[in-house]
Design a protein around this motif. Structure first.
Motif, mmCIF file in Angstrom:
data_model
loop_
_atom_site.group_PDB
_atom_site.id
_atom_site.type_symbol
_atom_site.label_atom_id
_atom_site.label_comp_id
_atom_site.label_asym_id
_atom_site.label_seq_id
_atom_site.Cartn_x
_atom_site.Cartn_y
_atom_site.Cartn_z
ATOM 1 N N UNK A 144 35.121 -2.599 -39.908
ATOM 2 C CA UNK A 144 35.645 -3.495 -40.946
ATOM 3 C C UNK A 144 36.764 -4.378 -40.391
ATOM 4 N N UNK A 145 36.755 -5.633 -40.806
ATOM 5 C CA UNK A 145 37.736 -6.677 -40.449
ATOM 6 C C UNK A 145 37.455 -7.355 -39.105
ATOM 7 N N UNK A 146 36.559 -6.792 -38.281
ATOM 8 C CA UNK A 146 36.260 -7.377 -36.966
ATOM 9 C C UNK A 146 35.165 -8.452 -37.083
ATOM 10 N N UNK A 147 35.035 -9.314 -36.065
ATOM 11 C CA UNK A 147 33.937 -10.293 -36.102
ATOM 12 C C UNK A 147 32.583 -9.577 -36.174
ATOM 13 N N UNK A 148 31.666 -10.136 -36.955
ATOM 14 C CA UNK A 148 30.344 -9.512 -37.114
ATOM 15 C C UNK A 148 29.590 -9.522 -35.780
ATOM 16 N N UNK A 149 28.764 -8.485 -35.519
ATOM 17 C CA UNK A 149 28.006 -8.448 -34.262
ATOM 18 C C UNK A 149 26.727 -9.279 -34.343
ATOM 19 N N UNK A 150 26.476 -10.067 -33.306
ATOM 20 C CA UNK A 150 25.246 -10.870 -33.268
ATOM 21 C C UNK A 150 24.342 -10.456 -32.109
ATOM 22 N N UNK A 151 24.714 -9.387 -31.405
ATOM 23 C CA UNK A 151 23.819 -8.776 -30.410
ATOM 24 C C UNK A 151 23.909 -7.267 -30.591
ATOM 25 N N UNK A 152 22.878 -6.553 -30.115
ATOM 26 C CA UNK A 152 22.916 -5.087 -30.289
ATOM 27 C C UNK A 152 24.024 -4.465 -29.441
ATOM 28 N N UNK A 153 24.368 -5.136 -28.333
ATOM 29 C CA UNK A 153 25.441 -4.589 -27.488
ATOM 30 C C UNK A 153 26.778 -4.561 -28.238
ATOM 31 N N UNK A 154 27.022 -5.583 -29.068
ATOM 32 C CA UNK A 154 28.274 -5.624 -29.854
ATOM 33 C C UNK A 154 28.241 -4.570 -30.963
ATOM 34 N N UNK A 155 27.051 -4.277 -31.482
ATOM 35 C CA UNK A 155 26.947 -3.186 -32.463
ATOM 36 C C UNK A 155 27.369 -1.882 -31.779
ATOM 37 N N UNK A 156 26.843 -1.677 -30.560
ATOM 38 C CA UNK A 156 27.152 -0.443 -29.828
ATOM 39 C C UNK A 156 28.658 -0.335 -29.575
ATOM 40 N N UNK A 157 29.296 -1.467 -29.270
ATOM 41 C CA UNK A 157 30.745 -1.473 -29.022
ATOM 42 C C UNK A 157 31.503 -0.852 -30.199
ATOM 43 N N UNK A 158 31.095 -1.201 -31.438
ATOM 44 C CA UNK A 158 31.815 -0.714 -32.628
ATOM 45 C C UNK A 158 31.248 0.606 -33.160
ATOM 46 N N UNK A 159 29.940 0.843 -33.005
ATOM 47 C CA UNK A 159 29.285 1.927 -33.757
ATOM 48 C C UNK A 159 28.766 3.083 -32.903
ATOM 49 N N UNK A 160 28.861 2.973 -31.589
ATOM 50 C CA UNK A 160 28.337 4.050 -30.739
ATOM 51 C C UNK A 160 29.012 5.378 -31.095
ATOM 52 N N UNK A 161 28.199 6.399 -31.320
ATOM 53 C CA UNK A 161 28.733 7.716 -31.659
ATOM 54 C C UNK A 161 28.963 7.908 -33.156
ATOM 55 N N UNK A 162 28.859 6.818 -33.938
ATOM 56 C CA UNK A 162 29.141 6.921 -35.381
ATOM 57 C C UNK A 162 27.887 6.815 -36.232
ATOM 58 N N UNK A 163 26.776 6.327 -35.648
ATOM 59 C CA UNK A 163 25.547 6.138 -36.439
ATOM 60 C C UNK A 163 24.359 6.727 -35.666
ATOM 61 N N UNK A 164 23.232 6.929 -36.349
ATOM 62 C CA UNK A 164 22.112 7.616 -35.702
ATOM 63 C C UNK A 164 21.387 6.750 -34.684
ATOM 64 N N UNK A 165 21.216 5.460 -34.998
ATOM 65 C CA UNK A 165 20.431 4.628 -34.079
ATOM 66 C C UNK A 165 20.770 3.160 -34.221
#
Ligand code: AMP
Ligand code: MG
Length: 330
Positions: A144-165
């Motif tokens: 929350x509050x960070x720039x939205x991710x537009x690649x899967x690598x940026x999703x991993x930066x914020x969500x790795x370890x917190x979501x299933x896939x």
């Protein structure tokens, strides 16, 4: 938790759908930004979205569908205006707000009597949603509050370890979030501008559309009040493109011991100063905006962005830039 990286093979899509039906969180690409998906009919799953993102619980979620008939599983009324948008614009980067059905959890709508619905244009997004078989809530897949991710690598930066896939697809084509259109009153109201412009909506509805300009106006869209899209370093926004002014601002920051960067249209106009291209068309600027902020925050400690386009789409991009810069317009 180990976050699985999945691809768009039939086997992985089936697995992604199963994970959603089991109440797990799966991030997926759309044409706007990557979304953090949960089964809209599983309240615990929906609630875990807020935890993974650190999102305030009074900021409601958008429900995503792959088939227009699913609107009726979520909305209790579809006005004539809504039907026109559904028939003539969807699937597209537009979200419509309609009266909700009683079975839609308050966790999704933050207790509102309305629900936001979107059918993405991205074929990858719709393949994923079809594999889920249920409507899927999805905010942007960033902390929350960070720039939205537009690649899967940026999703991993914020969500790795917190979501299933994470379903790893293409980089997003549009780059900024959907236009949110409130259709619960006679006068259609754009709560959040996006790539689908007021003019396009007006031509479909055959009547004027109002755009929410003052975020302090009392409307039922809590999301517009929060800090949003912010890089980790301070940011300033210029709307003039005046190179002398921008260079002067930059030099003052350097004198204060900072290492700034200019995010500008013409990178050749700034001598030996740190520069990064913002893009030359609205489409390019939008597509790379959040990625640029995430790249620049790693090497510099102040971002000076300049953007001069005055088109209708530019207004939507400026909405994001202004919030990224926490309203620091120079
Ligand atoms: P995000 O998921 O971060 O892209 O944000 C979703 C946006 O949709 C936020 O600005 C919310 O306030 C808005 N939204 C979601 N549901 C509703 C609703 N029922 N009424 C009005 N706005 C909504
Ligand atoms: Mg978001």
């Amino acid at each position: 938790m180990q976050t699985k990286l999945l691809n768009f093979t039939d086997e992985h899509l089936q697995l992604a759908g199963e994970l959603i039906r089991q109440g797990k969180l799966v991030a997926f690409p759309t044409e706007t930004v990557y979304g953090l998906g949960a089964n809209a009919f599983d309240e615990q799953a929906v609630l875990s979205t807020f935890t993974a993102k650190g999102r305030p619980s009074d900021n409601p979620l958008i429900v995503h569908i792959y088939d227009k008939s699913q609107v009726w599983q979520i909305a209790r009324e579809v006005s004539a205006d809504a039907q026109k948008i559904i028939d003539q614009i969807m699937p597209a980067s537009i979200t419509i707000v309609l009266p909700k059905r009683a079975n839609v959890s308050d966790a999704i709508t933050a207790g509102l009597d309305t629900v936001a619905i979107r059918m993405p244009k991205s074929a990858e997004a719709r393949r994923f949603l079809e594999a889920c078989q249920v409507p899927v809530t999805a905010p942007s897949a960033n902390t929350s509050s960070r720039p939205s991710p537009t690649t899967w690598q940026r999703v991993a930066e914020d969500m790795d370890g917190k979501i299933s896939a994470i379903l790893c697809g293409e980089p997003c084509q549009v780059g900024i979030e959907s236009t949110v259109l409130d259709l619960t009153h006679d006068e259609p109201l754009i709560l959040r501008p996006g790539v689908v412009t007021p003019e396009q909506i007006e031509s479909v509805l055959g009547k004027p559309v109002r755009v929410l300009t003052n975020p302090k106006e009392k409307v039922n869209s809590p999301g517009v009040k929060y800090k949003h899209y912010a890089p980790k370093v301070p940011m300033a926004l210029d709307l003039s493109g005046d190179t002398a002014k921008l260079s002067g601002y930059y030099d003052t920051l350097v004198k204060q011991g900072l290492n700034p960067v200019l995010l500008v249209e013409d990178v050749s106009a700034f001598g030996g100063r740190n520069v990064h291209p913002i893009g030359t068309t609205d489409e390019q600027v939008a597509q790379n905006l959040f990625e640029n902020l995430r790249i620049l925050e790693q090497s510099y400690n102040y971002i000076i962005a300049s953007y001069t386009s005055k088109t209708s789409f530019a207004t939507s991009i400026l909405n994001r830039l202004t919030r990224s810069a926490s309203n620091n317009i120079i």
